[in-house]
Design a protein around this motif. Structure first.
Motif, PDB file in Angstrom:
ATOM      1  N   GLY A  32       0.781  -1.230   0.000  1.00  0.00           N
ATOM      2  CA  GLY A  32       0.000   0.000   0.000  1.00  0.00           C
ATOM      3  C   GLY A  32       0.812   1.279   0.000  1.00  0.00           C
ATOM      4  O   GLY A  32       0.251   2.374  -0.164  1.00  0.00           O
ATOM      5  N   ARG A  33       2.108   1.185   0.206  1.00  0.00           N
ATOM      6  CA  ARG A  33       2.932   2.396   0.247  1.00  0.00           C
ATOM      7  C   ARG A  33       3.048   3.046  -1.123  1.00  0.00           C
ATOM      8  O   ARG A  33       3.046   2.371  -2.144  1.00  0.00           O
ATOM      9  CB  ARG A  33       4.339   2.067   0.762  1.00  0.00           C
ATOM     10  N   ARG A  34       3.183   4.368  -1.130  1.00  0.00           N
ATOM     11  CA  ARG A  34       3.455   5.120  -2.360  1.00  0.00           C
ATOM     12  C   ARG A  34       4.975   5.276  -2.487  1.00  0.00           C
ATOM     13  O   ARG A  34       5.602   5.933  -1.642  1.00  0.00           O
ATOM     14  CB  ARG A  34       2.813   6.511  -2.304  1.00  0.00           C
ATOM     15  N   PRO A  35       5.588   4.695  -3.508  1.00  0.00           N
ATOM     16  CA  PRO A  35       7.051   4.729  -3.572  1.00  0.00           C
ATOM     17  C   PRO A  35       7.626   5.993  -4.194  1.00  0.00           C
ATOM     18  O   PRO A  35       8.826   6.221  -4.104  1.00  0.00           O
ATOM     19  CB  PRO A  35       7.375   3.517  -4.451  1.00  0.00           C
ATOM     20  N   TYR A  36       6.775   6.802  -4.847  1.00  0.00           N
ATOM     21  CA  TYR A  36       7.288   7.984  -5.554  1.00  0.00           C
ATOM     22  C   TYR A  36       6.759   9.277  -4.943  1.00  0.00           C
ATOM     23  O   TYR A  36       5.598   9.372  -4.538  1.00  0.00           O
ATOM     24  CB  TYR A  36       6.878   7.953  -7.029  1.00  0.00           C
ATOM     25  N   GLN A  37       7.632  10.268  -4.913  1.00  0.00           N
ATOM     26  CA  GLN A  37       7.236  11.642  -4.608  1.00  0.00           C
ATOM     27  C   GLN A  37       7.519  12.469  -5.858  1.00  0.00           C
ATOM     28  O   GLN A  37       8.657  12.489  -6.343  1.00  0.00           O
ATOM     29  CB  GLN A  37       8.017  12.197  -3.419  1.00  0.00           C
ATOM     30  N   VAL A  38       6.503  13.128  -6.396  1.00  0.00           N
ATOM     31  CA  VAL A  38       6.637  13.851  -7.650  1.00  0.00           C
ATOM     32  C   VAL A  38       6.673  15.354  -7.383  1.00  0.00           C
ATOM     33  O   VAL A  38       5.812  15.880  -6.671  1.00  0.00           O
ATOM     34  CB  VAL A  38       5.490  13.513  -8.618  1.00  0.00           C
ATOM     35  N   ARG A  39       7.658  16.018  -7.953  1.00  0.00           N
ATOM     36  CA  ARG A  39       7.808  17.461  -7.786  1.00  0.00           C
ATOM     37  C   ARG A  39       7.880  18.144  -9.147  1.00  0.00           C
ATOM     38  O   ARG A  39       8.542  17.644 -10.048  1.00  0.00           O
ATOM     39  CB  ARG A  39       9.092  17.781  -7.005  1.00  0.00           C
ATOM     40  N   VAL A  40       7.225  19.279  -9.269  1.00  0.00           N
ATOM     41  CA  VAL A  40       7.336  20.095 -10.476  1.00  0.00           C
ATOM     42  C   VAL A  40       8.374  21.175 -10.201  1.00  0.00           C
ATOM     43  O   VAL A  40       8.230  21.960  -9.255  1.00  0.00           O
ATOM     44  CB  VAL A  40       5.990  20.731 -10.856  1.00  0.00           C
ATOM     45  N   CYS A  41       9.425  21.179 -11.010  1.00  0.00           N
ATOM     46  CA  CYS A  41      10.545  22.101 -10.805  1.00  0.00           C
ATOM     47  C   CYS A  41      10.684  23.026 -12.008  1.00  0.00           C
ATOM     48  O   CYS A  41      10.314  22.676 -13.124  1.00  0.00           O
ATOM     49  CB  CYS A  41      11.844  21.325 -10.612  1.00  0.00           C
ATOM     50  N   GLY A  42      11.253  24.196 -11.781  1.00  0.00           N
ATOM     51  CA  GLY A  42      11.464  25.124 -12.881  1.00  0.00           C
ATOM     52  C   GLY A  42      12.435  26.214 -12.515  1.00  0.00           C
ATOM     53  O   GLY A  42      12.749  26.420 -11.336  1.00  0.00           O
ATOM     54  N   PRO A  43      12.899  26.968 -13.511  1.00  0.00           N
ATOM     55  CA  PRO A  43      13.850  28.048 -13.241  1.00  0.00           C
ATOM     56  C   PRO A  43      13.207  29.258 -12.580  1.00  0.00           C
ATOM     57  O   PRO A  43      13.892  30.089 -11.990  1.00  0.00           O
ATOM     58  CB  PRO A  43      14.389  28.397 -14.636  1.00  0.00           C
ATOM     59  N   THR A  44      11.865  29.368 -12.669  1.00  0.00           N
ATOM     60  CA  THR A  44      11.126  30.456 -12.035  1.00  0.00           C
ATOM     61  C   THR A  44       9.883  29.890 -11.371  1.00  0.00           C
ATOM     62  O   THR A  44       9.475  28.756 -11.646  1.00  0.00           O
ATOM     63  CB  THR A  44      10.716  31.529 -13.065  1.00  0.00           C
ATOM     64  N   ALA A  45       9.263  30.682 -10.505  1.00  0.00           N
ATOM     65  CA  ALA A  45       8.084  30.221  -9.773  1.00  0.00           C
ATOM     66  C   ALA A  45       6.866  30.100 -10.673  1.00  0.00           C
ATOM     67  O   ALA A  45       5.961  29.309 -10.394  1.00  0.00           O
ATOM     68  CB  ALA A  45       7.782  31.163  -8.609  1.00  0.00           C
ATOM     69  N   GLN A  46       6.820  30.871 -11.748  1.00  0.00           N
ATOM     70  CA  GLN A  46       5.712  30.820 -12.694  1.00  0.00           C
ATOM     71  C   GLN A  46       6.258  30.501 -14.086  1.00  0.00           C
ATOM     72  O   GLN A  46       7.155  31.189 -14.575  1.00  0.00           O
ATOM     73  CB  GLN A  46       4.959  32.159 -12.739  1.00  0.00           C
ATOM     74  N   ILE A  47       5.713  29.483 -14.705  1.00  0.00           N
ATOM     75  CA  ILE A  47       6.148  29.070 -16.041  1.00  0.00           C
ATOM     76  C   ILE A  47       5.009  29.307 -17.016  1.00  0.00           C
ATOM     77  O   ILE A  47       3.931  28.702 -16.887  1.00  0.00           O
ATOM     78  CB  ILE A  47       6.538  27.580 -16.068  1.00  0.00           C
ATOM     79  N   PRO A  48       5.187  30.193 -18.015  1.00  0.00           N
ATOM     80  CA  PRO A  48       4.112  30.434 -18.977  1.00  0.00           C
ATOM     81  C   PRO A  48       3.920  29.251 -19.919  1.00  0.00           C
ATOM     82  O   PRO A  48       4.875  28.686 -20.433  1.00  0.00           O
ATOM     83  CB  PRO A  48       4.599  31.666 -19.736  1.00  0.00           C
ATOM     84  N   ALA A  49       2.673  28.842 -20.085  1.00  0.00           N
ATOM     85  CA  ALA A  49       2.329  27.769 -21.016  1.00  0.00           C
ATOM     86  C   ALA A  49       1.261  28.305 -21.962  1.00  0.00           C
ATOM     87  O   ALA A  49       0.970  29.501 -21.975  1.00  0.00           O
ATOM     88  CB  ALA A  49       1.842  26.543 -20.259  1.00  0.00           C
ATOM     89  N   ALA A  50       0.677  27.434 -22.765  1.00  0.00           N
ATOM     90  CA  ALA A  50      -0.316  27.859 -23.752  1.00  0.00           C
ATOM     91  C   ALA A  50      -1.634  28.195 -23.059  1.00  0.00           C
ATOM     92  O   ALA A  50      -2.423  27.306 -22.737  1.00  0.00           O
ATOM     93  CB  ALA A  50      -0.532  26.761 -24.781  1.00  0.00           C
ATOM     94  N   GLY A  51      -1.892  29.486 -22.808  1.00  0.00           N
ATOM     95  CA  GLY A  51      -3.159  29.919 -22.241  1.00  0.00           C
ATOM     96  C   GLY A  51      -3.232  29.874 -20.731  1.00  0.00           C
ATOM     97  O   GLY A  51      -4.266  30.234 -20.147  1.00  0.00           O
ATOM     98  N   PHE A  52      -2.189  29.435 -20.065  1.00  0.00           N
ATOM     99  CA  PHE A  52      -2.206  29.403 -18.602  1.00  0.00           C
ATOM    100  C   PHE A  52      -0.768  29.416 -18.098  1.00  0.00           C
ATOM    101  O   PHE A  52       0.181  29.364 -18.886  1.00  0.00           O
ATOM    102  CB  PHE A  52      -2.942  28.161 -18.079  1.00  0.00           C
ATOM    103  N   ALA A  53      -0.617  29.486 -16.779  1.00  0.00           N
ATOM    104  CA  ALA A  53       0.712  29.493 -16.172  1.00  0.00           C
ATOM    105  C   ALA A  53       0.822  28.338 -15.192  1.00  0.00           C
ATOM    106  O   ALA A  53      -0.163  27.930 -14.573  1.00  0.00           O
ATOM    107  CB  ALA A  53       0.974  30.814 -15.466  1.00  0.00           C
ATOM    108  N   ILE A  54       2.029  27.799 -15.064  1.00  0.00           N
ATOM    109  CA  ILE A  54       2.297  26.683 -14.162  1.00  0.00           C
ATOM    110  C   ILE A  54       3.095  27.211 -12.972  1.00  0.00           C
ATOM    111  O   ILE A  54       4.104  27.901 -13.144  1.00  0.00           O
ATOM    112  CB  ILE A  54       3.096  25.580 -14.875  1.00  0.00           C
ATOM    113  N   THR A  55       2.616  26.908 -11.782  1.00  0.00           N
ATOM    114  CA  THR A  55       3.340  27.291 -10.572  1.00  0.00           C
ATOM    115  C   THR A  55       4.261  26.150 -10.150  1.00  0.00           C
ATOM    116  O   THR A  55       3.823  25.009 -10.022  1.00  0.00           O
ATOM    117  CB  THR A  55       2.360  27.598  -9.422  1.00  0.00           C
ATOM    118  N   THR A  56       5.514  26.460  -9.979  1.00  0.00           N
ATOM    119  CA  THR A  56       6.482  25.437  -9.573  1.00  0.00           C
ATOM    120  C   THR A  56       6.836  25.648  -8.104  1.00  0.00           C
ATOM    121  O   THR A  56       7.225  26.745  -7.702  1.00  0.00           O
ATOM    122  CB  THR A  56       7.758  25.505 -10.423  1.00  0.00           C
ATOM    123  N   ALA A  57       6.704  24.594  -7.317  1.00  0.00           N
ATOM    124  CA  ALA A  57       7.015  24.681  -5.889  1.00  0.00           C
ATOM    125  C   ALA A  57       8.500  24.498  -5.611  1.00  0.00           C
ATOM    126  O   ALA A  57       8.969  24.793  -4.519  1.00  0.00           O
ATOM    127  CB  ALA A  57       6.204  23.641  -5.119  1.00  0.00           C
TER     128      ALA A  57
END
Length: 317
Positions: A32-57
């Motif tokens: 039942g354990r979750r073996p992965y921790q997934v993180r979104v990383c980027g060079p800036t806190a806000q990443i512009p995408a097509a029509g929206f922005a991605i927040t990177t923690a």
């Protein structure tokens, strides 16, 4: 806990970004354990995408602490990654971090120089451009993904899902990967069609498996007659116990594992030697050319001769 760092850059393709987030986050071990921790990383806190922005923690420093870094594809016309991003990928690779690209993310990975001298793939439409821009990379446009060990690349978006499942299988075995595939409503490995084009360097086994010694021995003796009793004896177990533990740790039976390992050995020989079909049948442990042809086609989806015609290296052409 295995940390997955998904690198978000300007104009990232949403599907390529969401695939690893969705697949790895859902993985469960038998307890039942979750073996992965997934993180979104980027060079800036806000990443512009097509029509929206991605927040990177997390910033680029998280790449150095990750066990795996995913480089998603980006839209056509996206600016090249900064030297800061490229250097962060190089530093992660130097630490031994596994790095995988999805679709045209192979272009950003190739810019680091890490793919020089290696085989790689990308979306078939972009493959000629990848080969032109990076002549030191051996581009394979017809495969779903290429696994070089530490560095992996995949073709189009759906092949990115195939690659994620392949990495799960490498980490925790086929049974865990099969469960992840069911949750994603997709087969663990595609049957027929392009199944013969998937590049597997070795049969997948979970890290730390107690069967690793006998699996390594099986790989070294593929050309010999290997019976279930012999394998159980090598493992100091009864035949029933060996079969049960083998399925638990690999998700398949010893004989099926041997079959796929022998097909992989045959694929290598077909690509890289001038040996006859009869000789390869013997070297890979199939017993007879007829059995070799039948079993190879069942697993690879094509005949040995057709496979050789498609993938024969230029050195032996």
């Amino acid at each position: 806990m295995h940390t997955i760092a998904v690198l978000a850059l300007e104009q990232v393709i949403p599907f390529d970004l969401s695939t690893p987030l969705e697949v790895f986050a859902r993985v469960r071990l038998p307890d039942g354990r979750r073996p992965y921790q997934v993180r979104v990383c980027g060079p800036t806190a806000q990443i512009p995408a097509a029509g929206f922005a991605i927040t990177t923690a997390w910033g680029l420093e998280a790449l150095a602490d990750a066990d795996t870094v995913i480089v998603p594809g980006r839209a056509e016309g996206a600016p090249p990654p900064s030297e800061e991003v490229l250097q962060a990928l190089r530093v992660a690779a130097a630490r031994g971090t596994r790095i995988a690209s999805i679709c045209v993310g192979a272009f950003d990975l190739a810019l680091t120089g890490l793919l020089d001298g290696l085989a790689a793939t990308t979306h078939w439409v972009a493959a000629p451009d990848l080969a032109r821009r990076f002549p030191k990379v051996e581009v394979r446009p017809d495969v779903l993904y290429v696994d070089n060990g530490q560095l992996l690349t995949s073709a189009g978006a759906s092949a990115g899902l195939d690659l994620c499942l392949h990495m799960i299988r490498r980490d925790f075995g086929s049974a865990v990967a099969a469960d992840a595939a069911r949750l994603a409503v997709t087969p663990l490995e595609r049957e027929g069609g392009q199944a013969q084009f998937i590049v597997h360097p070795q049969p997948p086994v979970p890290q730390g498996s107690t069967l690793e010694p006998v699996l390594a021995w099986m790989e070294e003796h593929l050309g010999e007659e290997l019976t279930l009793d012999l394998l159980a004896q090598r493992s100091s177990m009864s035949g029933r116990t060996f079969s049960r533990r083998f399925r638990e740790q690999t998700g398949t039976t010893p004989l099926q594992w041997l079959l796929r390992a022998r097909v992989r050995r045959a694929q290598y020989l077909l690509e890289n030697t001038d040996h006859t079909i009869d000789r390869i049948a013997d070297q890979a442990g199939f017993g007879s050319p007829t059995a070799f042809r039948e079993r190879f086609k069942k697993v690879a989806g094509t005949t040995p001769q057709s496979y050789r015609s498609t993938f024969r290296s230029s050195e032996h052409a």
